[in-house]
Design an enzyme around this catalytic site. Structure first.
Site, mmCIF file in Angstrom:
data_model
loop_
_atom_site.group_PDB
_atom_site.id
_atom_site.type_symbol
_atom_site.label_atom_id
_atom_site.label_comp_id
_atom_site.label_asym_id
_atom_site.label_seq_id
_atom_site.Cartn_x
_atom_site.Cartn_y
_atom_site.Cartn_z
ATOM 1 N N CYS A 106 21.932 6.332 53.637
ATOM 2 C CA CYS A 106 20.794 5.469 53.895
ATOM 3 C C CYS A 106 21.316 4.044 53.978
ATOM 4 C CB CYS A 106 19.783 5.596 52.770
ATOM 5 S SG CYS A 106 19.354 7.305 52.453
ATOM 6 N N ARG A 160 22.500 4.113 59.910
ATOM 7 C CA ARG A 160 22.789 4.919 58.723
ATOM 8 C C ARG A 160 21.694 5.941 58.431
ATOM 9 N NH1 ARG A 160 26.806 2.328 55.804
ATOM 10 N NH2 ARG A 160 26.362 3.668 54.037
ATOM 11 N N TRP A 165 17.909 8.386 55.393
ATOM 12 C CA TRP A 165 18.326 9.641 56.004
ATOM 13 C C TRP A 165 18.122 10.677 54.907
ATOM 14 C CZ3 TRP A 165 22.190 13.345 55.037
ATOM 15 C CH2 TRP A 165 22.405 14.249 56.078
ATOM 16 N N ASN A 225 21.215 4.844 47.880
ATOM 17 C CA ASN A 225 21.946 5.608 48.885
ATOM 18 C C ASN A 225 22.881 6.534 48.129
ATOM 19 O OD1 ASN A 225 23.393 6.546 51.096
ATOM 20 N ND2 ASN A 225 24.743 4.757 51.125
ATOM 21 N N GLY A 226 22.928 7.811 48.524
ATOM 22 C CA GLY A 226 23.819 8.776 47.861
ATOM 23 C C GLY A 226 23.043 10.001 47.441
ATOM 24 N N GLU A 228 35.004 18.661 71.974
ATOM 25 C CA GLU A 228 34.354 17.357 71.874
ATOM 26 C C GLU A 228 33.187 17.256 72.859
ATOM 27 O OE1 GLU A 228 34.112 15.182 69.824
ATOM 28 O OE2 GLU A 228 33.417 13.399 70.828
ATOM 29 N N LYS A 265 29.289 16.600 71.704
ATOM 30 C CA LYS A 265 28.484 15.489 72.253
ATOM 31 C C LYS A 265 27.172 16.029 72.824
ATOM 32 C CE LYS A 265 30.061 12.904 71.025
ATOM 33 N NZ LYS A 265 31.084 12.320 70.213
ATOM 34 N N GLU A 312 24.762 17.179 70.037
ATOM 35 C CA GLU A 312 24.321 16.077 69.188
ATOM 36 C C GLU A 312 23.166 15.278 69.801
ATOM 37 O OE1 GLU A 312 27.550 13.334 68.677
ATOM 38 O OE2 GLU A 312 26.729 12.552 66.811
ATOM 39 N N HIS A 318 36.596 38.101 73.684
ATOM 40 C CA HIS A 318 36.622 38.785 72.387
ATOM 41 C C HIS A 318 35.261 38.741 71.692
ATOM 42 C CE1 HIS A 318 40.865 39.571 72.687
ATOM 43 N NE2 HIS A 318 41.080 38.298 72.998
ATOM 44 N N LYS A 368 24.859 7.591 61.759
ATOM 45 C CA LYS A 368 26.201 7.210 62.210
ATOM 46 C C LYS A 368 27.236 7.384 61.111
ATOM 47 C CE LYS A 368 29.067 5.187 65.130
ATOM 48 N NZ LYS A 368 29.532 6.094 66.203
HETATM 49 O O1 M6R Z 1 33.012 7.671 60.846
HETATM 50 P P1 M6R Z 1 33.715 8.957 61.039
HETATM 51 O O2 M6R Z 1 34.648 8.959 62.215
HETATM 52 O O3 M6R Z 1 34.420 9.443 59.806
HETATM 53 O O4 M6R Z 1 32.577 10.010 61.382
HETATM 54 C C1 M6R Z 1 32.870 11.370 61.475
HETATM 55 C C2 M6R Z 1 31.734 12.117 62.117
HETATM 56 O O5 M6R Z 1 30.569 12.012 61.347
HETATM 57 C C3 M6R Z 1 31.430 11.607 63.526
HETATM 58 O O6 M6R Z 1 32.564 11.651 64.330
HETATM 59 C C4 M6R Z 1 30.332 12.463 64.181
HETATM 60 O O7 M6R Z 1 30.803 13.750 64.402
HETATM 61 C C5 M6R Z 1 29.890 11.800 65.480
HETATM 62 N N1 M6R Z 1 28.523 11.399 65.359
HETATM 63 C C6 M6R Z 1 30.003 12.683 66.675
HETATM 64 O O8 M6R Z 1 29.625 12.011 67.832
#
Ligand code: M6R
Length: 589
Positions: free
Chosen positions: A2, A27, A71, A95-96, A462, A466, A469, A485, A584
């Site tokens: 958060c 966040r 969050w 936060n936590g 990747e 993306k 997400e 498989h 993020k």
């Molecule tokens: O800040 P970080 O690179 O440690 O974050 C790791 C992941 O949370 C981050 O890469 C996440 O998978 C992305 N939102 C993907 O686009």
């Protein structure tokens, strides 16, 4: 995960809190709230949804307050569960995750106390209340002793309407000072500005913000030294600069980020010490999460191929709990854009405790990861705002490839030139606009597949992440040879399948898998640097990538996949910068 912000000083608190929360929205953004003291009266307002829902609170009067953007972990995203939480004389934002919240809650209930939310955070307000004997900071400190898990707290008390007490354990927290005012926040950009000095709190530390002065304490309430944070004025909110979304803007920066990154990494003052450790390394370990984990996979491929050093890549949340073996002469790279990801931090700490030389690969110079690392390799990608990582991934690749190339050269091995990558990325960015024409075929797909072999497999992973997400379409990145498989059973008529083919020796092998999927009805979208493949009958649409050394191709081939995710998200009416359920910076387990 958060966002916390607080202010006490000569200015009106509410506008500062709202602007801080806007900057912290990456966040978490499922609910938000502020609490402001007007004289001795506390006004608390909360809303479900984004910070903009709180705009009306700008009119609140008062010079001391705290705010929060959430969050959800414990308790659904709702107004009731939004912070700040109040019990008795105490109001707080957290936060936590409080891992023993259920036990503490039972204790409170047995004393007849009532709860107004389902959150673990509210328990902390009850606990502080129970520990209070007239000394605000001491009550927070005594309550913190009983908390298990992670917390960053900013607490108000109706007995001290001009004071904020803060505490930190395994969740980021900084405090700031300007002439006439004091701040607390989860992250530097929320409070950065002209004339603001910023200090971080270490785990187990507390701070009291009162009358223009910040007092730092250790866990026993003994005075602790301040830890100043150096930050650049660029930490302020970045602008969209004419782009509709940060994700697209950040993609447009990829070519320049790649150029800076390759030029800068050798200038790093810690690089010599790091490189000495790496030169003697018998093993490399990489720990990371999400996109950064994919960057780790690509880097491991390069380290093994060019340097012949065994390299193991682990998802940080698995590494930390598997009692990892760290042989002597291990260098561990912890890769993290934010440098605050809780799992990556914990995995990195374990690797270090077990004897590894710990190198942080991060985009944030003042992050928690940089503080625990033996050397910091900065990706210098500039602030990334969109939740979906784009330019930071390309930068992590460029930096790690550059390190691998440097090591290989030292070992007398040949490495293809990295210098082609920025120009290839620039061209890939231009032609990526073509994937807009593909979006209609993805819009209502039941599932989407991304295939590749070797380095292309990591690009596929990747690309798939993306897409999931930000479009919310089920998607899988798969090694092309594995499809038969089991997963081939999922292919139906018109299932979109994106094949990434940039590895010459493996190209025909991947095309075999493509053919098998095509024969079962898949619609094939090809991303390749081999023109002859584009004309194959099974290919529905293709994108021809510019030439680039195949070992480094993920840094280029990922760009059209990022664009595909972006345009499909837009076409589905999603906000690509703030996908649902995500944040993020993932600072909780
Ligand atoms: O800040 P970080 O690179 O440690 O974050 C790791 C992941 O949370 C981050 O890469 C996440 O998978 C992305 N939102 C993907 O686009």
């Amino acid at each position: 995960m958060c966002g916390i912000v607080g202010y006490v000083g000569e200015r009106q608190a509410a506008p500062i809190l709202l602007e801080g929360l806007q900057k912290l929205e990456y966040r978490g953004y499922d609910s938000a709230g502020v609490a402001v003291f007007d004289g001795g009266i506390l006004h608390v307002v909360k809303r479900k949804g984004r910070v903009r829902e709180l705009e009306f609170a700008r009119a609140l009067k008062g010079n001391c307050g705290v705010g929060h953007t959430r969050w959800a972990t414990h308790g659904a995203p709702s107004e009731k569960n939004a912070h700040p939480h109040t019990y008795g004389k105490f109001t707080l934002v957290h936060n936590g995750i409080i891992e023993n919240a259920h036990i503490l809650r039972e204790e409170c209930l047995s004393r007849g106390e009532k709860f107004s939310s389902e959150t673990d955070s509210e328990v902390v307000a009850h606990l502080i209340s129970a520990c209070y004997e007239g000394d605000f900071a001491a009550a927070v400190c005594r309550a913190a002793e009983r908390l298990q898990g992670s917390f960053a707290l900013a607490v108000l008390s109706s007995d001290f309407p001009d004071t904020i007490v803060c505490a930190r354990m395994h969740s980021p927290l900084v405090v700031g000072r300007e002439r006439g005012g004091l701040f607390v926040a989860s992250d530097v950009p929320a409070i950065a500005g002209e004339g603001v000095e910023i200090f971080s709190l270490a785990d187990g530390e507390f701070a009291e913000l009162h009358a223009g002065e910040i007092k730092f304490f250790d866990a026993n309430l003994r005075p602790a030294p301040p830890h100043p944070v150096e930050y650049s004025s660029k930490e302020d909110t970045p602008a969209l600069c004419g782009f509709r979304h940060f994700m697209r803007k950040e993609m447009s920066e990829i070519p320049s980020v790649l150029k800076n990154c390759s030029a800068d990494f050798l200038k790093n003052s810690q690089y010599m010490q790091f490189f000495a450790a790496l030169s003697g390394a018998e093993r490399i370990q990489i720990v990371a999460c999400g996109t950064a984990y994919h960057a780790g996979l690509c880097a491991a491929h390069a380290f093994e191929k060019f340097c012949r050093v065994p390299c193991e890549v682990s998802v940080a949340s698995e590494y930390r709990y598997r009692d990892p073996i760290v042989p002597p002469h291990t260098v561990c790279f912890a890769v993290s854009q934010s440098g605050e990801t809780a799992d990556t931090l914990a995995a990195a700490q374990i690797a270090k405790e077990r004897g590894a030389f710990l190198a942080a690969v991060t985009n944030v110079a003042y992050s928690s990861l940089t503080r625990i690392s033996d050397a910091v390799l900065q990706t210098n990608a500039g602030r990334e705002v969109a939740v979906a990582a784009t330019k930071s991934f390309n930068a992590q690749l460029m930096l790690l490839y550059s390190v691998a190339a440097h090591l290989a050269e030292k070992k007398g091995r040949e490495v293809p030139p990295l210098s082609q990558i920025p120009a290839a990325a620039e061209r890939a960015l231009e032609i990526s606009e073509e994937v807009r024409g593909w979006t209609a075929h993805f819009l209502s797909a039941k599932s989407v597949f991304f295939l590749g072999r070797g380095a292309d497999y990591f690009t596929a992973l990747e690309g798939s992440l993306k897409l999931k997400e930000i479009t919310y379409l089920p998607s899988e990145g798969y090694p092309a040879g594995e499809l038969k498989h089991g997963t081939l059973a999922l292919i139906e008529k018109n299932t979109p399948l994106v094949a990434v083919v940039t590895q010459k020796p493996l190209a025909e092998k991947t095309m075999n898998a493509v053919h098998e999927a095509y024969a079962r009805g898949a619609k094939i979208f090809l991303v390749t640097c081999f023109e002859e493949l584009c004309a194959r009958k099974e290919v529905f649409a293709s994108l021809l990538l510019p030439a680039c050394p195949e070992e480094f191709s993920p840094a280029v081939a990922v760009i059209p996949l990022q664009a595909l995710a972006y345009y499909v998200a837009l076409a589905r009416g999603n906000d690509p910068d703030k996908p649902r359920n995500l944040a993020k910076s993932v600072t909780v387990e």
